[in-house]
Design a protein around this motif. Structure first.
Motif, PDB file in Angstrom:
ATOM      1  N   THR A 226       0.822  -1.204   0.000  1.00 25.43           N
ATOM      2  CA  THR A 226       0.000   0.000   0.000  1.00 25.43           C
ATOM      3  C   THR A 226       0.863   1.264   0.000  1.00 25.43           C
ATOM      4  O   THR A 226       1.827   1.368   0.760  1.00 25.43           O
ATOM      5  N   GLY A 227       0.500   2.200  -0.878  1.00 26.07           N
ATOM      6  CA  GLY A 227       1.196   3.478  -0.917  1.00 26.07           C
ATOM      7  C   GLY A 227       2.466   3.486  -1.734  1.00 26.07           C
ATOM      8  O   GLY A 227       3.228   4.459  -1.682  1.00 26.07           O
ATOM      9  N   THR A 228       2.706   2.415  -2.501  1.00 22.89           N
ATOM     10  CA  THR A 228       3.927   2.349  -3.300  1.00 22.89           C
ATOM     11  C   THR A 228       3.611   2.233  -4.785  1.00 22.89           C
ATOM     12  O   THR A 228       2.511   1.840  -5.184  1.00 22.89           O
ATOM     13  N   ALA A 229       4.603   2.577  -5.582  1.00 23.40           N
ATOM     14  CA  ALA A 229       4.556   2.392  -7.026  1.00 23.40           C
ATOM     15  C   ALA A 229       5.878   1.764  -7.450  1.00 23.40           C
ATOM     16  O   ALA A 229       6.914   1.959  -6.792  1.00 23.40           O
ATOM     17  N   VAL A 230       5.848   1.010  -8.540  1.00 22.64           N
ATOM     18  CA  VAL A 230       7.050   0.306  -8.995  1.00 22.64           C
ATOM     19  C   VAL A 230       7.153   0.383 -10.511  1.00 22.64           C
ATOM     20  O   VAL A 230       6.175   0.661 -11.205  1.00 22.64           O
ATOM     21  N   PHE A 231       8.356   0.133 -10.998  1.00 24.43           N
ATOM     22  CA  PHE A 231       8.531  -0.133 -12.423  1.00 24.43           C
ATOM     23  C   PHE A 231       9.671  -1.125 -12.590  1.00 24.43           C
ATOM     24  O   PHE A 231      10.529  -1.278 -11.710  1.00 24.43           O
ATOM     25  N   THR A 232       9.660  -1.827 -13.722  1.00 20.20           N
ATOM     26  CA  THR A 232      10.664  -2.839 -14.022  1.00 20.20           C
ATOM     27  C   THR A 232      11.753  -2.240 -14.897  1.00 20.20           C
ATOM     28  O   THR A 232      11.462  -1.494 -15.834  1.00 20.20           O
ATOM     29  N   ILE A 233      12.995  -2.562 -14.593  1.00 25.42           N
ATOM     30  CA  ILE A 233      14.119  -2.182 -15.448  1.00 25.42           C
ATOM     31  C   ILE A 233      14.458  -3.384 -16.321  1.00 25.42           C
ATOM     32  O   ILE A 233      14.715  -4.477 -15.813  1.00 25.42           O
ATOM     33  N   LYS A 234      14.463  -3.186 -17.631  1.00 26.22           N
ATOM     34  CA  LYS A 234      14.604  -4.291 -18.572  1.00 26.22           C
ATOM     35  C   LYS A 234      15.944  -4.300 -19.304  1.00 26.22           C
ATOM     36  O   LYS A 234      16.172  -5.151 -20.163  1.00 26.22           O
ATOM     37  N   SER A 235      16.816  -3.369 -18.983  1.00 23.95           N
ATOM     38  CA  SER A 235      18.161  -3.351 -19.562  1.00 23.95           C
ATOM     39  C   SER A 235      19.117  -2.799 -18.508  1.00 23.95           C
ATOM     40  O   SER A 235      18.688  -2.340 -17.443  1.00 23.95           O
ATOM     41  N   HIS A 236      20.426  -2.881 -18.778  1.00 23.89           N
ATOM     42  CA  HIS A 236      21.441  -2.304 -17.889  1.00 23.89           C
ATOM     43  C   HIS A 236      21.486  -2.972 -16.512  1.00 23.89           C
ATOM     44  O   HIS A 236      21.923  -2.368 -15.540  1.00 23.89           O
ATOM     45  N   THR A 237      21.058  -4.228 -16.408  1.00 27.50           N
ATOM     46  CA  THR A 237      21.002  -4.899 -15.100  1.00 27.50           C
ATOM     47  C   THR A 237      21.911  -6.116 -14.999  1.00 27.50           C
ATOM     48  O   THR A 237      21.875  -6.813 -13.986  1.00 27.50           O
ATOM     49  N   ALA A 238      22.719  -6.391 -16.031  1.00 27.36           N
ATOM     50  CA  ALA A 238      23.526  -7.620 -16.067  1.00 27.36           C
ATOM     51  C   ALA A 238      22.635  -8.853 -15.922  1.00 27.36           C
ATOM     52  O   ALA A 238      23.006  -9.840 -15.291  1.00 27.36           O
ATOM     53  N   ASN A 239      21.436  -8.759 -16.511  1.00 25.76           N
ATOM     54  CA  ASN A 239      20.464  -9.860 -16.536  1.00 25.76           C
ATOM     55  C   ASN A 239      19.933 -10.243 -15.154  1.00 25.76           C
ATOM     56  O   ASN A 239      19.464 -11.369 -14.956  1.00 25.76           O
ATOM     57  N   VAL A 240      19.989  -9.315 -14.212  1.00 25.78           N
ATOM     58  CA  VAL A 240      19.378  -9.532 -12.899  1.00 25.78           C
ATOM     59  C   VAL A 240      17.967  -8.946 -12.929  1.00 25.78           C
ATOM     60  O   VAL A 240      17.804  -7.756 -13.208  1.00 25.78           O
ATOM     61  N   PRO A 241      16.918  -9.748 -12.685  1.00 23.63           N
ATOM     62  CA  PRO A 241      15.562  -9.184 -12.624  1.00 23.63           C
ATOM     63  C   PRO A 241      15.521  -8.034 -11.619  1.00 23.63           C
ATOM     64  O   PRO A 241      15.901  -8.199 -10.460  1.00 23.63           O
ATOM     65  N   THR A 242      15.068  -6.870 -12.074  1.00 25.25           N
ATOM     66  CA  THR A 242      15.219  -5.658 -11.265  1.00 25.25           C
ATOM     67  C   THR A 242      13.963  -4.802 -11.292  1.00 25.25           C
ATOM     68  O   THR A 242      13.408  -4.524 -12.357  1.00 25.25           O
ATOM     69  N   LEU A 243      13.544  -4.377 -10.101  1.00 17.80           N
ATOM     70  CA  LEU A 243      12.458  -3.421  -9.935  1.00 17.80           C
ATOM     71  C   LEU A 243      12.982  -2.187  -9.215  1.00 17.80           C
ATOM     72  O   LEU A 243      13.990  -2.247  -8.506  1.00 17.80           O
ATOM     73  N   VAL A 244      12.254  -1.089  -9.377  1.00 20.37           N
ATOM     74  CA  VAL A 244      12.475   0.118  -8.580  1.00 20.37           C
ATOM     75  C   VAL A 244      11.164   0.431  -7.878  1.00 20.37           C
ATOM     76  O   VAL A 244      10.090   0.358  -8.485  1.00 20.37           O
ATOM     77  N   ILE A 245      11.245   0.777  -6.594  1.00 18.86           N
ATOM     78  CA  ILE A 245      10.056   1.070  -5.806  1.00 18.86           C
ATOM     79  C   ILE A 245      10.185   2.439  -5.152  1.00 18.86           C
ATOM     80  O   ILE A 245      11.287   2.878  -4.803  1.00 18.86           O
ATOM     81  N   GLY A 246       9.061   3.106  -5.027  1.00 19.63           N
ATOM     82  CA  GLY A 246       9.028   4.395  -4.348  1.00 19.63           C
ATOM     83  C   GLY A 246       7.610   4.690  -3.903  1.00 19.63           C
ATOM     84  O   GLY A 246       6.676   3.931  -4.190  1.00 19.63           O
ATOM     85  N   ALA A 247       7.454   5.781  -3.208  1.00 18.78           N
ATOM     86  CA  ALA A 247       6.122   6.176  -2.755  1.00 18.78           C
ATOM     87  C   ALA A 247       5.283   6.605  -3.949  1.00 18.78           C
ATOM     88  O   ALA A 247       5.768   7.282  -4.857  1.00 18.78           O
ATOM     89  N   SER A 248       4.024   6.187  -3.954  1.00 12.75           N
ATOM     90  CA  SER A 248       3.125   6.597  -5.030  1.00 12.75           C
ATOM     91  C   SER A 248       2.687   8.035  -4.801  1.00 12.75           C
ATOM     92  O   SER A 248       2.631   8.514  -3.661  1.00 12.75           O
ATOM     93  N   SER A 249       2.378   8.730  -5.885  1.00 14.51           N
ATOM     94  CA  SER A 249       1.907  10.103  -5.768  1.00 14.51           C
ATOM     95  C   SER A 249       0.438  10.096  -5.376  1.00 14.51           C
ATOM     96  O   SER A 249      -0.274   9.108  -5.597  1.00 14.51           O
ATOM     97  N   PRO A 250      -0.071  11.173  -4.798  1.00 16.23           N
ATOM     98  CA  PRO A 250      -1.472  11.213  -4.358  1.00 16.23           C
ATOM     99  C   PRO A 250      -2.469  10.928  -5.473  1.00 16.23           C
ATOM    100  O   PRO A 250      -3.555  10.419  -5.225  1.00 16.23           O
ATOM    101  N   ARG A 251      -2.094  11.220  -6.717  1.00  6.63           N
ATOM    102  CA  ARG A 251      -3.036  11.019  -7.822  1.00  6.63           C
ATOM    103  C   ARG A 251      -3.036   9.590  -8.346  1.00  6.63           C
ATOM    104  O   ARG A 251      -3.866   9.229  -9.168  1.00  6.63           O
ATOM    105  N   ASP A 252      -2.045   8.758  -7.904  1.00  2.26           N
ATOM    106  CA  ASP A 252      -1.976   7.376  -8.388  1.00  2.26           C
ATOM    107  C   ASP A 252      -3.070   6.515  -7.773  1.00  2.26           C
ATOM    108  O   ASP A 252      -3.468   6.719  -6.643  1.00  2.26           O
TER     109      ASP A 252
END
Length: 252
Positions: A226-252
């Motif tokens: 709850t209260g978070t947003a994420v996106f997946t990084i699909k390159s530049h990771t040395a083939n390690v499955p990678t997400l980025v997480i942060g606080a979601s904005s009030p409008r999300d």
């Protein structure tokens, strides 16, 4: 006892290319090895990321920070997790025979737990949120992490919609997540590191920075927490499955 994460090591075949990729991904310059071995590290708020050449590609080692190396070493030796002959130096490797084949270590170096970062801009990666271990035997892995290594089990959740059972162990201010696929056709006795989720203080700004720098990323989406947003990084990771997480904005 374990106080947090010391270092996550990623093995690569081309360190120079991987280091350049992670400089872009993390938004900071690498600290190259003084011995010119080709490896490098990145300092984040709650861990270090190390890139080095290795035959074992992807996340290949996880080192925990401890507050008392001698006492922790003696305790883990009694449990059979540490070979007495290897109990030397500030970083000590655990016996993979008894860690479900995971390459784990403990470190009592003075810089453990005092990691600094040159991250100042809000669009940078600030630290580790969680690292994922995949297993076909979640009770066994949970016993290793919780009962033997002393990490705090915060949540044990099974969700058939996700085809997974997830166990979350607190480690410092981040998490070790154990992922068990429910419909695994062939059970594998060895565990392995699966992926990494990084934190950022402004997920929209981080997403835009990576897009501008040519990194392939997914759209930002609502996180499971709850209260978070994420996106997946699909390159530049040395083939390690990678997400980025942060606080979601009030409008999300």
């Amino acid at each position: 006892m374990i106080t947090g994460f010391d270092t996550i090591t990623i093995g690569v075949s081309d360190p120079s290319a991987a280091i350049s990729d992670y400089e872009i991904l993390l938004g900071q310059d690498a600290i190259h090895d003084a011995d010119h071995s080709g490896g490098a590290e990145f300092a984040l708020t709650n861990t270090r990321l190390r890139i080095q050449q290795s035959d074992q590609l992807g996340v290949c080692r996880l080192t925990f920070a401890v507050d008392d190396l001698s006492a922790t070493s003696q305790f883990l030796t009694r449990l059979g997790l540490l070979d007495p002959d290897d109990s030397l130096g500030q970083t000590q490797s655990l016996n993979p025979v008894n860690t479900r084949s995971l390459n784990l270590a403990i470190s009592g170096a003075a810089i453990s737990g005092a990691v600094v970062s040159n991250n100042e801009q809000v669009d940078r990666i600030t630290g580790l949120d969680h690292i994922v271990i995949q297993t076909d035997y979640p009770e066994h892995t949970g016993f290793l992490l919780g009962c033997q290594l002393g990490l705090d089990l915060r949540l044990d959740r099974t969700n058939s919609d996700w085809n997974s059972r997830l166990l979350f162990f607190r480690c410092g201010d981040a998490v070790v997540e154990v992922y068990h696929p429910l419909e695994s056709h062939t059970r594998v006795h060895e565990d392995h590191f699966f992926g990494i989720t990084w934190r950022t203080s402004d997920i929209a700004a981080a997403h835009q920075r990576l897009l501008t720098q040519g990194v392939t990323v997914s759209d930002i989406r609502k996180g499971r927490k709850t209260g978070t947003a994420v996106f997946t990084i699909k390159s530049h990771t040395a083939n390690v499955p990678t997400l980025v997480i942060g606080a979601s904005s009030p409008r999300d």
